[in-house]
Design an enzyme around this catalytic site. Sequence first.
Site, PDB file in Angstrom:
ATOM      1  N   GLY A  15       0.724  -1.578   0.207  1.00  0.00           N
ATOM      2  CA  GLY A  15       0.223   0.214   0.003  1.00  0.00           C
ATOM      3  C   GLY A  15       0.781   1.322  -0.076  1.00  0.00           C
ATOM      4  NE  ARG A  25      13.986  16.302  -2.228  1.00  0.00           N
ATOM      5  CZ  ARG A  25      14.544  16.740  -0.555  1.00  0.00           C
ATOM      6  NH1 ARG A  25      14.890  15.820   0.058  1.00  0.00           N
ATOM      7  NH2 ARG A  25      15.090  17.689  -1.567  1.00  0.00           N
ATOM      8  NE  ARG A  76      -1.059  -5.093  -1.012  1.00  0.00           N
ATOM      9  CZ  ARG A  76      -1.667  -4.055  -0.413  1.00  0.00           C
ATOM     10  NH1 ARG A  76      -2.603  -2.929  -1.335  1.00  0.00           N
ATOM     11  NH2 ARG A  76      -1.501  -3.587   0.645  1.00  0.00           N
ATOM     12  CG  ASP A 107       4.471  -7.699   7.780  1.00  0.00           C
ATOM     13  OD1 ASP A 107       3.450  -6.491   6.627  1.00  0.00           O
ATOM     14  OD2 ASP A 107       3.734  -7.983   8.332  1.00  0.00           O
ATOM     15  N   GLY A 108       4.646  -7.419   3.974  1.00  0.00           N
ATOM     16  CA  GLY A 108       4.568  -8.272   2.759  1.00  0.00           C
ATOM     17  C   GLY A 108       6.057  -7.912   2.043  1.00  0.00           C
ATOM     18  CB  THR A 129       2.617   1.081   6.080  1.00  0.00           C
ATOM     19  OG1 THR A 129       0.765   0.120   6.839  1.00  0.00           O
ATOM     20  CG2 THR A 129       3.350   0.120   7.032  1.00  0.00           C
ATOM     21  CG  ASP A 131      -1.484  -0.621   8.198  1.00  0.00           C
ATOM     22  OD1 ASP A 131      -2.716   0.624   8.136  1.00  0.00           O
ATOM     23  OD2 ASP A 131      -2.064  -1.516   7.466  1.00  0.00           O
ATOM     24  CG  ASP A 133       1.748  -3.094   9.984  1.00  0.00           C
ATOM     25  OD1 ASP A 133       2.510  -2.001   9.269  1.00  0.00           O
ATOM     26  OD2 ASP A 133       0.450  -3.577   9.494  1.00  0.00           O
ATOM     27  NE  ARG A 166     -27.839  12.223  12.976  1.00  0.00           N
ATOM     28  CZ  ARG A 166     -28.332  12.710  11.692  1.00  0.00           C
ATOM     29  NH1 ARG A 166     -27.190  13.365  10.973  1.00  0.00           N
ATOM     30  NH2 ARG A 166     -29.344  12.811  11.050  1.00  0.00           N
ATOM     31  NE  ARG A 175      -6.025  -6.279   5.236  1.00  0.00           N
ATOM     32  CZ  ARG A 175      -5.735  -5.562   3.561  1.00  0.00           C
ATOM     33  NH1 ARG A 175      -6.992  -5.291   2.958  1.00  0.00           N
ATOM     34  NH2 ARG A 175      -4.758  -5.255   3.066  1.00  0.00           N
ATOM     35  N   GLY A 189     -10.050  11.766  21.021  1.00  0.00           N
ATOM     36  CA  GLY A 189     -11.662  12.014  22.302  1.00  0.00           C
ATOM     37  C   GLY A 189     -12.785  10.988  22.548  1.00  0.00           C
TER      38      GLY A 189
END
Length: 324
Positions: A15, A25, A76, A107-108, A129, A131, A133, A166, A175, A189
Amino acid sequence: MEHKFKKIGVLTSGGDAPGMNAAIRAVVRTGIYNGLEVYGVKKGYNGLLNGDIIPMNARSVGEILQKGGTILQTARCLEFKEKKGQEQGVAMAKKFGLDGLVVIGGDGSFKGARQLCRMGLPTIAMPGTIDNDIDCSEYTVGYDTCLNTVIQAVDKLRDTSSSHDRCSVVEVMGRGAGYIAVEAGIACGAEVVLVPEYEYDFEKDVIEVIRDGVKRGKQHCIVIVAEGVGGVVEMAKKIEAETGMESRATILGHVQRGGSPTVRDRVIASQMGERCVELILKGEQNKIVCMRNGHISDVDIEEGLAMKKVLSPDLMLLAKKLSV
Ligand code: ADP
Ligand code: F6P
């Protein structure tokens, strides 16, 4: 400086993430600074397989620092998961005379980099990435920009939620990882944060929290849900049915991946890109450039891929404490 490396390649994979351009760069310019020829590999491992490889110079990375996405594009590439694809990639790198490769991705992509090293192409990876992660790194390029996009969106949702009394149920990316959710929750918050790493009880952790908030005078609320938990549309319906608070679901989606990178992403991407080139020049390979204890560092790719990142329970607890 005399060294045995003459030509290196750089690619972005998985991604896209804001700051990838700053990293490209940095690789190109620090490479040139050190007397290297630098080639851009288009569309991740696809470009490596197909020889979609272009010469880069200092000017080809001008005016990209502030741009989101990646000028080399990304992909990918399923073929590259197979041995045949990897062999084709190594052969193509040889054909172009590449002595080393920098891989910017998640990591992929790092697993692909590990395969290239095992097959004899010196490869250094760095985390790009949204994420955050990557197990061996405290930070991944793109995360800060993504979080800033998320908090702007959630702040806007709060404006309308408070105007209508609301509940706003917001899905953010991630994911398998809840970093975006929990840090956005703290920064905005949120009353409730749900992440894939920690189990939750809908009645106790969502409905009761909202009801208790109403008893304490809250008239609207924000629930942030990581993509890996999902189900925000159903969740909003259930919240409305069980608490009586009108509810709306919003999926922020790919807007979180775009935009001009923040200062943090530009600077860290530049530092990490520089470190990738330094490692190649030192004859190192099979490494992941990372952030550890706040400093740019590197780890062996096997070691890095074997680590397990834990989403801080303290952050989860803080999000909860702040919602009283
Ligand atoms: P990310 O790098 O963001 O985690 P992916 O998991 O989609 O994204 O991986 C990006 C690409 O890396 C894949 O499309 C594939 O080309 C390559 N890749 C992923 N896993 C492996 C693997 N086990 N072996 C070799 N290449 C891989
Ligand atoms: O890894 C980055 C990420 O944006 C994840 O947060 C998300 O789950 C995934 O990529 C989405 O991937 P795609 O671009 O294939 O929809």
